[in-house]
Design a protein around this motif. Structure first.
Motif, PDB file in Angstrom:
ATOM      1  N   GLU A  12       0.823  -1.186   0.000  1.00 26.09           N
ATOM      2  CA  GLU A  12       0.000   0.000   0.000  1.00 26.09           C
ATOM      3  C   GLU A  12       0.874   1.259   0.000  1.00 26.09           C
ATOM      4  O   GLU A  12       1.983   1.270   0.539  1.00 26.09           O
ATOM      5  CB  GLU A  12      -0.925   0.019   1.226  1.00 26.09           C
ATOM      6  N   ARG A  13       0.362   2.323  -0.599  1.00 29.83           N
ATOM      7  CA  ARG A  13       1.138   3.562  -0.709  1.00 29.83           C
ATOM      8  C   ARG A  13       1.559   4.079   0.655  1.00 29.83           C
ATOM      9  O   ARG A  13       2.698   4.524   0.837  1.00 29.83           O
ATOM     10  CB  ARG A  13       0.312   4.621  -1.444  1.00 29.83           C
ATOM     11  N   GLN A  14       0.669   4.014   1.623  1.00 28.89           N
ATOM     12  CA  GLN A  14       1.003   4.520   2.955  1.00 28.89           C
ATOM     13  C   GLN A  14       2.107   3.695   3.616  1.00 28.89           C
ATOM     14  O   GLN A  14       2.897   4.219   4.420  1.00 28.89           O
ATOM     15  CB  GLN A  14      -0.234   4.563   3.854  1.00 28.89           C
ATOM     16  N   ASP A  15       2.173   2.411   3.257  1.00 35.72           N
ATOM     17  CA  ASP A  15       3.252   1.572   3.796  1.00 35.72           C
ATOM     18  C   ASP A  15       4.593   1.961   3.188  1.00 35.72           C
ATOM     19  O   ASP A  15       5.621   1.995   3.878  1.00 35.72           O
ATOM     20  CB  ASP A  15       2.962   0.098   3.509  1.00 35.72           C
ATOM     21  N   VAL A  16       4.564   2.237   1.886  1.00 37.77           N
ATOM     22  CA  VAL A  16       5.794   2.672   1.212  1.00 37.77           C
ATOM     23  C   VAL A  16       6.290   3.978   1.824  1.00 37.77           C
ATOM     24  O   VAL A  16       7.479   4.131   2.142  1.00 37.77           O
ATOM     25  CB  VAL A  16       5.551   2.850  -0.302  1.00 37.77           C
ATOM     26  N   VAL A  17       5.370   4.914   2.014  1.00 36.13           N
ATOM     27  CA  VAL A  17       5.735   6.205   2.605  1.00 36.13           C
ATOM     28  C   VAL A  17       6.280   6.010   4.017  1.00 36.13           C
ATOM     29  O   VAL A  17       7.287   6.621   4.405  1.00 36.13           O
ATOM     30  CB  VAL A  17       4.510   7.145   2.633  1.00 36.13           C
ATOM     31  N   LYS A  18       5.644   5.158   4.782  1.00 36.27           N
ATOM     32  CA  LYS A  18       6.074   4.892   6.157  1.00 36.27           C
ATOM     33  C   LYS A  18       7.483   4.322   6.187  1.00 36.27           C
ATOM     34  O   LYS A  18       8.309   4.705   7.022  1.00 36.27           O
ATOM     35  CB  LYS A  18       5.092   3.918   6.816  1.00 36.27           C
ATOM     36  N   GLY A  19       7.772   3.399   5.267  1.00 31.48           N
ATOM     37  CA  GLY A  19       9.104   2.805   5.215  1.00 31.48           C
ATOM     38  C   GLY A  19      10.173   3.804   4.831  1.00 31.48           C
ATOM     39  O   GLY A  19      11.250   3.851   5.439  1.00 31.48           O
ATOM     40  N   LEU A  20       9.876   4.639   3.829  1.00 27.81           N
ATOM     41  CA  LEU A  20      10.856   5.637   3.392  1.00 27.81           C
ATOM     42  C   LEU A  20      11.078   6.696   4.457  1.00 27.81           C
ATOM     43  O   LEU A  20      12.204   7.154   4.667  1.00 27.81           O
ATOM     44  CB  LEU A  20      10.387   6.285   2.085  1.00 27.81           C
TER      45      LEU A  20
END
Length: 223
Positions: free
Chosen positions: A103-111
């Motif tokens: 999910e996009r929010q997961d990608v953002v959270k990881g970065l």
């Protein structure tokens, strides 16, 4: 923790000398990643959980590139990313986060946690190797930039600049230093910079000073 290194064709010698940390608690998934990287000529250091990975990352000779699984016991991938950012040892590092979260929010959270790249499961082995190559290129650029900055800092430290107002005698042209001593211009500048002087005579001084002396010597010789 274990290591693996199986060079293959198609990869550069420079890449094969670089180490990669693979932290994954699932043995089958870890072996898949290790196998893909080893075929690319990378030296791989394995960690079975987040705590073991953190111990490796704190070492002075730890791999600069780390592939971290998001979900791990002890410390998960996000926590490790945050801890790596806090190390402050001056070493450049590149972190790739591996997870099934897409999910996009997961990608953002990881970065935002400090990951430099993100790859989702299941992944393509060639894509993983390509991302690792990109990571090493980034590390190389960071290292070159750091070396350049260090060279510039050293150069600046070696340069001694003259600045401010210099009290200079209107007649003999001597300069007064901070200790109220009067020095010749070349002596003062030599002490406050890297300049070295070679003495000569300018055309105006030659006509004014040397020509009369030469004429006088010539006249004395005739006498």
């Amino acid at each position: 923790m274990s290591t693996s290194n199986t060079p293959s064709d198609g990869e550069t010698e420079a890449t094969s000398r670089r180490s990669v940390l693979v932290a994954e608690d699932d043995k089958i998934s870890r072996r898949t990643v290790v196998s893909a990287l080893s075929r690319g000529g990378n030296h791989v250091v394995e960690a079975e959980d987040g705590a073991q990975a953190w111990k490796v990352l704190q070492g002075s000779d730890s791999p600069q590139l780390a592939i971290l699984d998001w979900m791990m016991p002890e410390l998960d991938g996000l926590q490790l990313c945050r801890e790596v950012k806090k190390l402050g040892d001056g070493r450049a590092r590149y972190v790739i986060l591996v997870t099934s979260k897409a999910e996009r929010q997961d990608v953002v959270k990881g970065l935002e946690a400090g990951a430099d790249d993100y790859i989702t499961k299941p992944f393509d082995a060639e894509e993983l190797r390509a991302r690792v190559r990109v990571g090493f290129r980034v590390l190389d650029l960071q290292e070159k930039l750091a070396n350049r900055v260090h060279e510039l800092e050293q150069a600046i430290c070696q340069i001694k600049q003259l600045h401010g107002l210099l009290p200079i005698c209107s007649y003999c042209k001597k300069i007064r230093d901070d200790g109220n001593y009067w020095q010749q211009v070349e002596e003062y500048i030599g002490q406050h910079s890297e300049v070295k002087f070679s003495h000569g005579i300018c055309p105006a001084c030659y006509e004014k000073e040397m020509v009369p002396q030469l004429v006088a010597l010539k006249n004395e010789g005739r006498g």
